[in-house]
Design an enzyme around this catalytic site. Structure first.
Site, PDB file in Angstrom:
ATOM      1  N   ARG A  73       6.205   2.798   4.479  1.00  0.00           N
ATOM      2  CA  ARG A  73       5.809   3.869   3.561  1.00  0.00           C
ATOM      3  C   ARG A  73       4.304   4.081   3.675  1.00  0.00           C
ATOM      4  NH1 ARG A  73       4.867   3.676  -2.776  1.00  0.00           N
ATOM      5  NH2 ARG A  73       4.363   5.872  -3.021  1.00  0.00           N
ATOM      6  N   HIS A 118      -1.093  10.397  -2.977  1.00  0.00           N
ATOM      7  CA  HIS A 118      -1.315   9.060  -3.550  1.00  0.00           C
ATOM      8  C   HIS A 118      -2.763   9.006  -4.055  1.00  0.00           C
ATOM      9  CE1 HIS A 118       0.286   4.715  -3.405  1.00  0.00           C
ATOM     10  NE2 HIS A 118      -0.856   4.655  -4.062  1.00  0.00           N
ATOM     11  N   GLU A 163       3.131   7.685  -8.619  1.00  0.00           N
ATOM     12  CA  GLU A 163       2.714   7.237  -9.951  1.00  0.00           C
ATOM     13  C   GLU A 163       1.931   8.280 -10.750  1.00  0.00           C
ATOM     14  OE1 GLU A 163       0.685   3.478  -9.639  1.00  0.00           O
ATOM     15  OE2 GLU A 163       2.482   2.452  -8.975  1.00  0.00           O
ATOM     16  N   ASN A 305       8.190   1.931  -8.637  1.00  0.00           N
ATOM     17  CA  ASN A 305       7.142   0.941  -8.369  1.00  0.00           C
ATOM     18  C   ASN A 305       7.159  -0.044  -9.526  1.00  0.00           C
ATOM     19  OD1 ASN A 305       6.498   2.664  -6.283  1.00  0.00           O
ATOM     20  ND2 ASN A 305       4.438   3.154  -7.000  1.00  0.00           N
ATOM     21  N   TYR A 307       5.788  -3.802 -10.939  1.00  0.00           N
ATOM     22  CA  TYR A 307       4.888  -4.944 -10.776  1.00  0.00           C
ATOM     23  C   TYR A 307       5.037  -6.003 -11.861  1.00  0.00           C
ATOM     24  CZ  TYR A 307       2.419  -2.604  -7.006  1.00  0.00           C
ATOM     25  OH  TYR A 307       2.112  -2.007  -5.808  1.00  0.00           O
ATOM     26  N   GLU A 372       7.411   0.152  -4.378  1.00  0.00           N
ATOM     27  CA  GLU A 372       6.287  -0.784  -4.389  1.00  0.00           C
ATOM     28  C   GLU A 372       6.639  -1.989  -5.248  1.00  0.00           C
ATOM     29  OE1 GLU A 372       2.339   0.557  -5.574  1.00  0.00           O
ATOM     30  OE2 GLU A 372       2.626   2.435  -4.486  1.00  0.00           O
TER      31      GLU A 372
HETATM   32  C1  GAL Z   1      -0.027   0.840  -7.622  1.00  0.00           C
HETATM   33  C2  GAL Z   1      -0.609   1.824  -6.636  1.00  0.00           C
HETATM   34  C3  GAL Z   1      -1.070   1.205  -5.361  1.00  0.00           C
HETATM   35  C4  GAL Z   1      -1.673  -0.163  -5.514  1.00  0.00           C
HETATM   36  C5  GAL Z   1      -0.869  -1.033  -6.463  1.00  0.00           C
HETATM   37  C6  GAL Z   1      -1.479  -2.385  -6.767  1.00  0.00           C
HETATM   38  O1  GAL Z   1      -0.181   1.321  -8.913  1.00  0.00           O
HETATM   39  O2  GAL Z   1       0.339   2.811  -6.328  1.00  0.00           O
HETATM   40  O3  GAL Z   1      -1.898   2.118  -4.735  1.00  0.00           O
HETATM   41  O4  GAL Z   1      -2.987  -0.112  -5.789  1.00  0.00           O
HETATM   42  O5  GAL Z   1      -0.659  -0.381  -7.663  1.00  0.00           O
HETATM   43  O6  GAL Z   1      -2.369  -2.315  -7.821  1.00  0.00           O
END
Ligand code: GAL
Length: 469
Positions: A73, A118, A163, A305, A307, A372
């Site tokens: 990607r 992005h 995002e 995405n 995290y 992500e």
């Molecule tokens: C996401 C973003 C990425 C990268 C990642 C880690 O929000 O799409 O570009 O920075 O976080 O912080």
């Protein structure tokens, strides 16, 4: 454990890796401007060179091949292709660069997933109001059509915007991302709104003009934490969690997948706060016009995405005109969660499984790509990053459970990121790569971390010969 055709990927973004900020006719973007202003980024760093992928693409390709990815990607730099943001002037050198990237990927049996936007708006468009201006949606649509026309014979997976909530909030409410605006309580909603309009226009263009021949799929990448009540069963916390989910994940997913409009909970939270503050204008959350292309149904898959997770309780500082007051929630970390590198990154692999199940139940069992997910390191570099290896394994195991036990239609997983890169306001201090990049070396040498090698082994074990699409 993983279905046939499952995408094993890694992700990057143009501004974070390419460098070449002025090379061969590229126009400036808002991130170029932002980084060149004093005090914006950690130690005044910038993406002028970054990983220099504009010149070192061959090295990136070697990394991709070494991992055995089925998918990669990447994002296109809008200002590299269209220096002033419009199709009036096309930078052929930019076209050549991305043509080579795409062709090289395909020649290596790697399918590209391409993000059109992005975070890096051409500065020329920011000068005309950027994402706050109504006209941006049609301009984005022209850019998207240009990309479908130019690359769509080979690219079958498209993300229009990455995002939107992060661009909207960090860039226009908190001012910590480009373009650095702090117009609290209004601008982010307007920006998000125009992003949804822009996305929908581009999706409709693809659907009617390109899909019949190109047969690809288009979505918008939504970032979401998994949120759950701090005190399960406590009515206030349950309501706060619902409100928080509606105002974050729901902000974009609800219009795309459920009603074509924002969640009612979100609108009433904003409107009741406006009333309390004596704000007399029309709703700070704009309304979609019936004369414009519909928003509902404009995502061919769910691009997620993920995290981190948060526990939610009521109350977030009422009395101010800002998004936090609108949401009226407090998000807290569970002390048992491992914090990985940056303070916001509490790693909760099980949160991903719960979120996937929630998406299945709430948004009509869509096909999901995890576009992500990743883990950072800060401080002295650890090449033998055993902990990150475990976190990838634990998280991917939760994805497998979501597929097998919860019946979620997950089609792929993209690790963030292929390379250590320019981590926005944190500059180069935060490393998310599967490959270490030596930023002090003139060659910007890439070396696999242990987590990179192990991710490659995992891919080898799970991918099937027919996986390449
Ligand atoms: C996401 C973003 C990425 C990268 C990642 C880690 O929000 O799409 O570009 O920075 O976080 O912080």
């Amino acid at each position: 454990m993983f279905p046939r055709g499952f995408a094993w990927g890694a992700a990057t973004a143009a501004y974070q890796i390419e460098g070449g900020w002025q090379a061969d006719g590229k126009g400036p973007s808002i991130w170029d401007t932002f980084c060149h202003e004093e005090g914006r980024v950690f130690q005044e760093q910038d993406g002028d060179v970054a990983c220099n992928s504009y010149e070192l693409w061959d090295k990136d390709l070697e990394c991709i091949q070494q991992l055995g990815l089925t998918h990669y990607r990447l994002s296109l730099s809008w200002a590299r292709l269209l220096p002033d943001g419009t199709t009036r002037h096309v930078n052929q050198k930019g076209v050549q660069y991305y043509n080579k990237v795409i062709d090289d990927l395909l020649a290596s049996d790697v399918s590209p997933m391409v993000t059109l936007y992005h975070f890096d708006l051409p500065q020329a468009l920011q000068d005309q109001g950027g994402w706050k201006s109504e006209g941006i949606a049609a301009i984005f649509d022209s850019y998207a059509m240009f990309c479908f026309q130019t690359f769509g014979d080979r690219v079958k997976l498209w993300i229009t915007i990455n995002e939107p909530s992060v661009c909207a909030k960090l860039g226009h409410e908190d001012g910590v991302h480009a373009p650095g605006l702090k117009e609290q309580g209004t601008a982010a909603y307007l920006v998000g709104h125009n992003m949804l309009r822009a996305h929908a226009m581009a999706w409709h263009s693809y659907d009617s003009l390109f899909r019949p021949e190109q047969k690809g799929a288009v979505s918008l990448a939504i970032n979401s934490d998994w949120l759950e009540p701090l005190r399960p069963g406590c009515e206030e916390d349950e309501a706060a969690t619902g409100r928080d989910l509606a105002c974050t994940l729901g902000w974009f997913a609800w219009p795309l997948f459920v009603t074509g409009d924002y969640p009612e909970i979100m609108r009433s939270a904003i409107d009741s706060q406006s009333e309390k503050l004596g704000y007399s204008g029309s709703s700070r959350l704009p309304r979609f016009s019936k004369d414009e292309p519909a928003i509902l149904g404009t995502a061919d898959f769910f691009a997620l995405n993920y995290y981190t997770s948060r526990k939610v309780t009521a109350g977030g500082g009422r009395g101010q005109m800002c998004m936090k007051s609108d949401r009226d929630v407090e998000e807290v970390l569970d002390p048992s969660w491992f914090i990985c590198g940056v303070s916001w990154l509490a790693v909760v692999p099980g949160g991903l499984r719960k979120l996937l199940k929630y998406i299945k139940d709430t948004f009509g069992s869509p096909a999901v790509y995890i576009t992500e997910n990743g883990f950072s390191q800060v401080g002295p570099v650890q090449m033998e990053d055993v902990r990150r290896c475990e976190l990838f394994k634990d998280t991917i195991l939760e994805v497998a459970k979501a597929i097998e036990e919860d019946g979620v239609d997950v089609r792929g997983y993209f690790a963030w990121s292929l390379l250590d890169n320019f981590e926005w306001a944190d500059g180069f201090s935060v490393r998310f790569g599967l490959f270490h990049v030596d930023f002090s070396d003139a060659e910007l040498r890439r070396t696999a971390y242990r987590s990179g090698r192990e991710y490659g082994e995992m891919i080898m074990k799970h991918k099937r010969p027919t996986d390449v699409q």
